[in-house]
Design a protein around this motif. Sequence first.
Motif, mmCIF file in Angstrom:
data_model
loop_
_atom_site.group_PDB
_atom_site.id
_atom_site.type_symbol
_atom_site.label_atom_id
_atom_site.label_comp_id
_atom_site.label_asym_id
_atom_site.label_seq_id
_atom_site.Cartn_x
_atom_site.Cartn_y
_atom_site.Cartn_z
ATOM 1 N N GLN A 67 0.829 -1.208 0.000
ATOM 2 C CA GLN A 67 0.000 0.000 0.000
ATOM 3 C C GLN A 67 0.869 1.267 0.000
ATOM 4 O O GLN A 67 0.586 2.228 -0.703
ATOM 5 C CB GLN A 67 -0.922 -0.025 1.232
ATOM 6 C CG GLN A 67 -2.008 1.029 1.217
ATOM 7 C CD GLN A 67 -2.959 0.839 0.041
ATOM 8 O OE1 GLN A 67 -3.325 -0.291 -0.295
ATOM 9 N NE2 GLN A 67 -3.330 1.937 -0.610
ATOM 10 N N CYS A 68 1.966 1.207 0.773
ATOM 11 C CA CYS A 68 2.899 2.350 0.829
ATOM 12 C C CYS A 68 3.473 2.618 -0.561
ATOM 13 O O CYS A 68 3.573 3.767 -1.005
ATOM 14 C CB CYS A 68 4.047 2.070 1.801
ATOM 15 S SG CYS A 68 3.538 2.041 3.512
ATOM 16 N N VAL A 69 3.866 1.518 -1.238
ATOM 17 C CA VAL A 69 4.431 1.649 -2.587
ATOM 18 C C VAL A 69 3.388 2.289 -3.499
ATOM 19 O O VAL A 69 3.673 3.216 -4.264
ATOM 20 C CB VAL A 69 4.867 0.274 -3.140
ATOM 21 C CG1 VAL A 69 5.281 0.392 -4.607
ATOM 22 C CG2 VAL A 69 5.995 -0.309 -2.315
ATOM 23 N N SER A 70 2.155 1.812 -3.368
ATOM 24 C CA SER A 70 1.065 2.305 -4.200
ATOM 25 C C SER A 70 0.820 3.804 -3.967
ATOM 26 O O SER A 70 0.701 4.595 -4.902
ATOM 27 C CB SER A 70 -0.190 1.481 -3.904
ATOM 28 O OG SER A 70 -1.321 2.110 -4.410
ATOM 29 N N GLU A 71 0.782 4.177 -2.682
ATOM 30 C CA GLU A 71 0.564 5.596 -2.340
ATOM 31 C C GLU A 71 1.696 6.467 -2.869
ATOM 32 O O GLU A 71 1.478 7.580 -3.357
ATOM 33 C CB GLU A 71 0.448 5.761 -0.810
ATOM 34 C CG GLU A 71 -0.768 5.100 -0.189
ATOM 35 C CD GLU A 71 -2.083 5.671 -0.698
ATOM 36 O OE1 GLU A 71 -2.123 6.874 -1.032
ATOM 37 O OE2 GLU A 71 -3.070 4.905 -0.786
ATOM 38 N N THR A 72 2.911 5.947 -2.732
ATOM 39 C CA THR A 72 4.078 6.683 -3.228
ATOM 40 C C THR A 72 3.929 6.946 -4.724
ATOM 41 O O THR A 72 4.165 8.062 -5.204
ATOM 42 C CB THR A 72 5.382 5.868 -2.992
ATOM 43 O OG1 THR A 72 5.421 5.487 -1.633
ATOM 44 C CG2 THR A 72 6.612 6.675 -3.342
ATOM 45 N N GLY A 73 3.531 5.907 -5.442
ATOM 46 C CA GLY A 73 3.354 6.035 -6.892
ATOM 47 C C GLY A 73 2.312 7.089 -7.230
ATOM 48 O O GLY A 73 2.521 7.936 -8.095
ATOM 49 N N LYS A 74 1.208 7.046 -6.487
ATOM 50 C CA LYS A 74 0.086 7.936 -6.780
ATOM 51 C C LYS A 74 0.427 9.388 -6.408
ATOM 52 O O LYS A 74 0.258 10.304 -7.202
ATOM 53 C CB LYS A 74 -1.150 7.484 -5.978
ATOM 54 C CG LYS A 74 -2.389 7.360 -6.862
ATOM 55 C CD LYS A 74 -3.641 7.027 -6.067
ATOM 56 C CE LYS A 74 -3.495 5.769 -5.251
ATOM 57 N NZ LYS A 74 -4.741 5.298 -4.663
ATOM 58 N N THR A 75 0.957 9.549 -5.187
ATOM 59 C CA THR A 75 1.148 10.895 -4.650
ATOM 60 C C THR A 75 2.406 11.586 -5.198
ATOM 61 O O THR A 75 2.353 12.727 -5.635
ATOM 62 C CB THR A 75 1.241 10.842 -3.110
ATOM 63 O OG1 THR A 75 0.278 9.921 -2.648
ATOM 64 C CG2 THR A 75 0.993 12.217 -2.496
ATOM 65 N N TYR A 76 3.516 10.851 -5.149
ATOM 66 C CA TYR A 76 4.779 11.522 -5.475
ATOM 67 C C TYR A 76 5.175 11.378 -6.937
ATOM 68 O O TYR A 76 5.896 12.188 -7.484
ATOM 69 C CB TYR A 76 5.899 11.008 -4.574
ATOM 70 C CG TYR A 76 5.650 11.313 -3.124
ATOM 71 C CD1 TYR A 76 5.847 12.613 -2.631
ATOM 72 C CD2 TYR A 76 5.189 10.340 -2.256
ATOM 73 C CE1 TYR A 76 5.603 12.915 -1.305
ATOM 74 C CE2 TYR A 76 4.933 10.626 -0.929
ATOM 75 C CZ TYR A 76 5.140 11.917 -0.454
ATOM 76 O OH TYR A 76 4.885 12.212 0.858
ATOM 77 N N LEU A 77 4.789 10.275 -7.567
ATOM 78 C CA LEU A 77 5.211 10.079 -8.959
ATOM 79 C C LEU A 77 4.119 10.463 -9.944
ATOM 80 O O LEU A 77 4.323 10.428 -11.143
ATOM 81 C CB LEU A 77 5.626 8.617 -9.183
ATOM 82 C CG LEU A 77 6.747 8.104 -8.270
ATOM 83 C CD1 LEU A 77 7.020 6.633 -8.530
ATOM 84 C CD2 LEU A 77 8.028 8.913 -8.456
ATOM 85 N N GLY A 78 2.967 10.828 -9.393
ATOM 86 C CA GLY A 78 1.883 11.297 -10.242
ATOM 87 C C GLY A 78 1.362 10.268 -11.240
ATOM 88 O O GLY A 78 1.028 10.606 -12.369
ATOM 89 N N LEU A 79 1.319 9.000 -10.820
ATOM 90 C CA LEU A 79 0.840 7.948 -11.720
ATOM 91 C C LEU A 79 -0.686 7.846 -11.675
ATOM 92 O O LEU A 79 -1.301 8.150 -10.649
ATOM 93 C CB LEU A 79 1.443 6.599 -11.320
ATOM 94 C CG LEU A 79 2.969 6.511 -11.339
ATOM 95 C CD1 LEU A 79 3.419 5.163 -10.815
ATOM 96 C CD2 LEU A 79 3.530 6.758 -12.736
ATOM 97 N N GLY A 80 -1.267 7.408 -12.782
ATOM 98 C CA GLY A 80 -2.713 7.184 -12.832
ATOM 99 C C GLY A 80 -3.077 5.871 -12.155
ATOM 100 O O GLY A 80 -2.191 5.137 -11.690
ATOM 101 N N GLN A 81 -4.394 5.559 -12.144
ATOM 102 C CA GLN A 81 -4.866 4.369 -11.434
ATOM 103 C C GLN A 81 -4.206 3.084 -11.926
ATOM 104 O O GLN A 81 -3.631 2.330 -11.151
ATOM 105 C CB GLN A 81 -6.392 4.269 -11.571
ATOM 106 C CG GLN A 81 -7.018 3.143 -10.764
ATOM 107 C CD GLN A 81 -6.714 3.296 -9.264
ATOM 108 O OE1 GLN A 81 -6.814 4.382 -8.679
ATOM 109 N NE2 GLN A 81 -6.312 2.200 -8.638
#
Lengths: 345, 156
Positions: B48-62
Amino acid sequence: MSKRVGEGTVELTSRPRVAAWSSTVGKKEREGPLGISFDFTLGDDLLGQKTWELAEAAMLRDTVCRCMDKAGLEPEDADVLLSGDLINQIMAAHFCARELRVPMLGLYSACSTMSEALAIGGMLVDSGAARRAVCAVSSHFSTAERQFRTPLEQGGQRPASAQWTVTGAGATLLCGKDYAPDNAETVVSMRYATIGRVIDYAIKDMSNMGAVMAPAAADTLERHLLDIGRAADDYDEIITGDLGKVGRDLLLELLKEKGVKVDRNRVWDCGASIFSPEQDAHAGGSGCGCSAAVLNGHILGRLMKGEARRVVFMATGALLSATSVLQGETIPGVAHLVVLERDGE
Amino acid sequence: MNGIKTKRQQAIEKHYKDLVGQFTPNHALAMNLVRAFLWGGAICTLGQCVSETGKTYLGLGQSETSAFTAIVMVFLGAFLTGLGQYDRIGKHAGAGSIVPITGFANSIVSAAMEFRREGLVLGVGARMFVIAGPVLVYGIGASVIVGVIAYLVGLF
């Protein structure tokens, strides 16, 4: 000359001498309670070889050489090598023999191969067919795991009844009376052999080998005692191969049901003794190398020192194959028995 | 060979089965459940942390985030297997480390490592999916069936 006694026991009347023995184990076995009794410990369980299988073959070969060397002989001085292991088509034994250039009989009866080899070797020597027979078997944790179970690095849990395949090998040199080398200690000889029947009590659980083999061990011991008219108490020790803790308890229970009186304290198991509980081997050690290394270290050492004078050595085997397990078959077991005695018994 | 067992043999086997049950130690079920829960939960939290990092900091889509998370977790599972650590975790975690995607990576990499010496084609190639293979076959098979059913239901 070998003489049949009772229904299924052979008396070796010339009493083949146990002229020399040697054992090799891996690091984990060395750290166990019987550690100091083994001759040689592997520093690297790959022995500088390319594969685990070649490593096992090299370990077996070195053990045979060390055994012959202790008797002041070369491997070629043996008339026959009786050898087996757990890899398909007993690869380690054959690859060991290809370097030794000794006539060889390959044997397979799973973890009971050591006592099978001793029984046949004893009869060959007793009959005069061989002057000297060397019996040697091995197992290696890393070859057995990939053969029967899962890859080494796969992360799963082992049940409490599971056993740990011993990395180890043992070799015993049997000699006819007139062929034992002068420098060899020959106070120990082989007196009887009882060939086991294959017994299947419909156990399918691969991780409970003790339960598979216990009925075979009970059967062989009962037949042996009946054949030669001895009581279990006539033996200082009754030593089984690799029943483990679960199998040993089951053996004692089965013997009680059969009405065979045994002193619990005299029955011990190589597999249940080779590792300590802290070593995380669950029910104990297994593999042909387990009973072979313990015999050719601890047991023969004790016989020679006189700490035991007359023992039953009964290695036990679970006769499964990767195919039979996948096909949902039950697992048969077998136990071969030999009697080792000091002179004057 | 197809043995018709005698009544006596059946009775012996039945009796022995009871004996074996009596003498075989129980798995520490409660403890194993707790451990599997904690380890499985920890691995999923990490995911989940990895997922949040991707979403929040790397600006990735769903869908990119899902792929990113899967890639990172599979890499971690494979890496720890290569270092010889994943089986140690598995000893304690049980299903906790088998069920997550890291366990899937472990099952493939451990088999590939094991059979490397039989060569790249017949060793690694043929044996790599020896454990994961059935999961893929029935996983994909089931998803196809469910997909077809969902499609048919959607028609009406």
